[in-house]
Design a protein around this motif. Structure first.
Motif, PDB file in Angstrom:
ATOM      1  N   TYR A  20       6.367  -7.377   4.341  1.00 46.48           N
ATOM      2  CA  TYR A  20       5.047  -6.730   4.397  1.00 46.48           C
ATOM      3  C   TYR A  20       4.009  -7.655   3.772  1.00 46.48           C
TER       4      TYR A  20
ATOM      5  N   GLU B 144      -0.515   0.808  14.492  1.00 45.88           N
ATOM      6  CA  GLU B 144      -1.388   1.509  13.540  1.00 45.88           C
ATOM      7  C   GLU B 144      -2.815   1.562  14.047  1.00 45.88           C
TER       8      GLU B 144
ATOM      9  N   TYR C 165     -12.015   0.059   8.898  1.00 44.89           N
ATOM     10  CA  TYR C 165     -12.273  -1.143   8.100  1.00 44.89           C
ATOM     11  C   TYR C 165     -13.334  -2.026   8.755  1.00 44.89           C
TER      12      TYR C 165
ATOM     13  N   HIS D  95       7.574   1.446   5.880  1.00 51.35           N
ATOM     14  CA  HIS D  95       7.501   0.010   6.174  1.00 51.35           C
ATOM     15  C   HIS D  95       8.793  -0.633   5.708  1.00 51.35           C
TER      16      HIS D  95
ATOM     17  N   ASN E 275       5.390  -6.588   8.978  1.00 49.32           N
ATOM     18  CA  ASN E 275       4.115  -5.883   9.156  1.00 49.32           C
ATOM     19  C   ASN E 275       2.955  -6.706   8.607  1.00 49.32           C
ATOM     20  N   GLU E 276       1.974  -6.972   9.474  1.00 48.15           N
ATOM     21  CA  GLU E 276       0.702  -7.600   9.078  1.00 48.15           C
ATOM     22  C   GLU E 276       0.891  -8.820   8.198  1.00 48.15           C
TER      23      GLU E 276
ATOM     24  N   ASP F 239       0.853  -1.186   0.000  1.00 45.14           N
ATOM     25  CA  ASP F 239       0.000   0.000   0.000  1.00 45.14           C
ATOM     26  C   ASP F 239       0.897   1.247   0.000  1.00 45.14           C
TER      27      ASP F 239
ATOM     28  N   LYS G 184      -4.995   8.646   5.017  1.00 41.10           N
ATOM     29  CA  LYS G 184      -5.043   8.507   6.479  1.00 41.10           C
ATOM     30  C   LYS G 184      -4.082   9.453   7.188  1.00 41.10           C
TER      31      LYS G 184
ATOM     32  N   ASN H  95      -3.290   7.469  -0.213  1.00 36.77           N
ATOM     33  CA  ASN H  95      -3.860   6.983   1.043  1.00 36.77           C
ATOM     34  C   ASN H  95      -4.044   8.239   1.885  1.00 36.77           C
TER      35      ASN H  95
HETATM   36  C1  GCB Z   1      -2.296  -1.315   7.132  1.00 37.26           C
HETATM   37  C2  GCB Z   1      -0.933  -1.329   6.555  1.00 37.26           C
HETATM   38  C3  GCB Z   1      -0.564   0.000   5.976  1.00 37.26           C
HETATM   39  C4  GCB Z   1      -1.729   0.545   5.172  1.00 37.26           C
HETATM   40  C5  GCB Z   1      -2.874   0.787   6.116  1.00 37.26           C
HETATM   41  C6  GCB Z   1      -4.141   1.270   5.427  1.00 37.26           C
HETATM   42  O1  GCB Z   1      -2.673  -2.094   7.934  1.00 37.26           O
HETATM   43  O2  GCB Z   1       0.031  -1.766   7.470  1.00 37.26           O
HETATM   44  O3  GCB Z   1       0.573  -0.157   5.179  1.00 37.26           O
HETATM   45  O4  GCB Z   1      -1.405   1.683   4.459  1.00 37.26           O
HETATM   46  O5  GCB Z   1      -3.202  -0.412   6.739  1.00 37.26           O
HETATM   47  O6  GCB Z   1      -4.288   2.456   5.220  1.00 37.26           O
HETATM   48  O7  GCB Z   1      -4.992   0.429   5.119  1.00 37.26           O
END
Ligand code: GCB
Length: 579
Positions: A358, A483, A459, A333, A396-397, A164, A550, A548
């Motif tokens: 990742y 996160e 989500y 990341h 990560n995840e 991402d 966020k 993104n």
């Molecule tokens: C996550 C990922 C991150 C994404 C984020 C998102 O869990 O670790 O890399 O950018 O969510 O915005 O969905």
């Protein structure tokens, strides 16, 4: 293996304009029948009378700026993924008893380097440095270097096909030639001994040195001057008292000038000394419990987008962390530019540094593990003398499967082995069982600190549901919520239950902070994310437009409401318990 503290050595910079050839069919790497070429094709050849046609010309090809990604430098390259050929001419005067190394801070993802038409090295991995010796490839006077950089994504790459974030290609960090004496310091580790306040220990490795060669470490400000001899493994080990040492901390990021000397080689670095430990569910910095008030950060350049690559980019990003009231960043990341960890050292910001392991990489593949181990080693080697870096994150995840647990356990063990002075973590997924959130990933057994990501209110569920969440945590260890967050387009306003608005995001932060404050062993947080960043997975027109959203701050540096919500919590100490 790459040289260390290159930014503290005299170098010949190769930054600037490079001639470039876009090579979407990888013609320079493969023949017309698809065979890997023994040598590169785009080699700066000149047309010879009667010879094979030369179907390219660097001199007539456009330039790209190094360091920098190609995607944001030329419109036609915005979505480009594939090989790019870079060429630069430079003059060089040979010096006696000097070895010369080509050094690149990072190039995404695979690189192939030739000097004067002869192969120097290859490297895989887009976020760690590499270097190779070119002493015998250089000639007196005019020289040229050609580098193919290929950012094609691979199922067996690290990262893999899905990320991402934007797959920015190119020579994204500084490139230089480094001159060193025949025997030189290629790696070292000096740190405050765990549990102590005034004992520095470590080692200095001298490449090419025979056993018995003397190494001196001096820290004039501490009246330290110690010598030790290189043993059979090339290392001289040290342990000495440093009374009156002022430990490095966010409040007092004291660094000392440290001189290393071995034979003809002299290297001076600026090093902070501190300890970082875990006791029960607490994180101790210099023996005192600490709460990490942080934020996650991508290496996205503020205002112009693209890969962050200069001091100003880093200063803006970490300046915002400061403004937020933070003492901690999660550099997600992948390992960020060394300028970033240097700056964190100077500013007193604690750092979580992460491997790009990742999502679902190819955990069953032993070559992938070898690649991860290489990237891990390069990450540790570059930053192990940075006081700011306190956490190494191995992943990560990642999906919880037996193959993945085995793979990551190996990485955790390697991390502890190579750096017993720092804490090892990973951003884990959380299991949902109704309104319960369960953290019981078996990887947690070997981590020092449990990182976890959760997106309650974005989500899944609504922001208000955060209050109903019941946390079930299988480990008596410090936790960091690595996160949480939700998207908001800067300037878009509405009700707090309308997605994409600043109000929605701010409301989500309020509910998250209230919930997180009730998790007893929570010792830090790095919400997602400081600034909006480009992502090919986020096309929604008018809102995302391939960003993104966020970020607490837009890509143009505008602060959203949630920034102030978090700032107030951090500044007023309304969030987080150190014990
Ligand atoms: C996550 C990922 C991150 C994404 C984020 C998102 O869990 O670790 O890399 O950018 O969510 O915005 O969905």
């Amino acid at each position: 293996m790459p040289l260390v503290a290159v930014d503290h050595r005299p170098t010949i910079s190769l930054n600037g304009d490079w001639r470039t050839i876009v090579d979407p069919y990888a013609t320079g790497l493969y023949t017309f029948h698809g065979k890997l070429r023994a040598d590169g094709y785009f080699m700066n050849r000149k047309q010879a009378p009667g010879g094979e046609p030369v179907e390219y010309d660097f001199q007539k090809s456009p330039t790209l700026q190094v360091p920098g990604d190609w995607n944001t430098q030329r419109e036609s390259l915005f979505f480009y993924e594939g090989p790019m050929w870079y060429e630069k001419e430079f003059s060089y005067q040979r010096k006696p008893a000097t070895r010369v190394f080509f050094y690149a801070g990072a190039a995404n993802y695979r690189s192939y380097v030739w000097v004067n038409g002869r192969k120097a090295c290859e490297h895989e991995g887009g976020f760690t440095p590499f270097s190779c010796e070119v002493t015998d490839l250089l000639i007196e006077g005019s020289n040229f270097v050609v580098i193919a950089v290929d950012n094609t994504r691979h199922a067996d790459g690290i990262p893999t096909l899905q990320t991402d974030w934007w797959n920015y290609g190119g020579l994204t960090r500084d490139v230089s030639l480094v001159e060193v004496p025949e025997q030189f310091i290629d790696d070292f580790d000096l740190h405050l001994k765990r549990g102590s306040r005034a004992t520095i220990e470590g080692w200095v490795h001298v490449e090419g040195a025979a056993p018995g060669v003397e190494v001196t470490v001096s820290i004039p400000e501490l009246a330290v001057r110690e010598t030790a001899q290189v043993s059979a493994d090339g290392r001289a080990t040290f342990q000495f008292a440093a009374s009156n040492l002022e430990p490095w901390s966010p409040e007092h990021p004291r660094r000392y000038r440290v001189h290393l000397q071995a034979g003809q080689d002299n290297l001076e670095d600026e090093i902070g000394f501190r300890t970082i430990e875990v006791r029960g569910t607490r994180i101790l910095l210099n023996g005192s419990p600490i709460f990490l008030r942080g934020v996650s950060v991508h290496a996205e350049a503020p205002y112009r987008t693209g890969r962050a690559c200069n001091d100003e980019d880093m200063e803006t990003l970490l300046g915002w962390v400061r403004e937020l009231g933070g003492n901690f960043v999660r550099l997600a990341h992948y390992p960020h530019d060394e300028r970033m960890t240097r700056l964190a050292d100077r500013m007193g910001i604690l750092v979580w540094s992460e491997l790009p392991v990742y999502w679902a990489i190819d955990f069953d593949n032993s070559d992938v593990l070898a690649n991860a181990e290489r990237q891990l080693h390069e990450m540790i080697r570059r930053d192990r003398n940075k006081a700011s870096v306190v956490l190494w994150s191995v992943a990560n995840e990642t999906p919880v499967t037996p193959a993945r647990v085995k793979f990551l356990r190996t990485l955790v063990a390697k991390t502890h082995e190579q750096d017993p002075t720092r804490l090892v973590t990973a951003a884990l997924l959380v299991r949902t069982e109704g309104m319960a959130k369960v953290i019981d990933d078996p990887l947690g057994e070997v981590l020092d600190v449990i990182g976890f990501n959760e997106y309650i209110g974005w989500y899944e569920h609504r922001p208000e549901d955060a209050g109903k969440t019941v946390w079930q945590i299988a480990y008596e260890k410090p936790l960091i919520v690595s996160e949480f967050g939700g998207d908001a387009k800067y300037g878009l306003h509405g009700e707090s239950d309308t997605r994409w608005t600043e109000e929605y995001q701010a409301n989500l932060y309020r509910h998250q902070l209230a919930m997180l404050n009730r998790i007893g062993p929570l010792r830090g947080m790095s919400p997602w994310v400081l600034m909006d960043f480009r992502s090919p997975r986020r096309p929604l027109p008018g809102i995302q437009d391939y960003f993104n959203r966020k970020g607490l701050i837009s890509d143009q540096g505008e602060k959203k409401q949630a920034f102030y919500v978090l700032q107030m919590a951090y500044r007023e100490g309304a969030i987080g318990k150190a014990e």
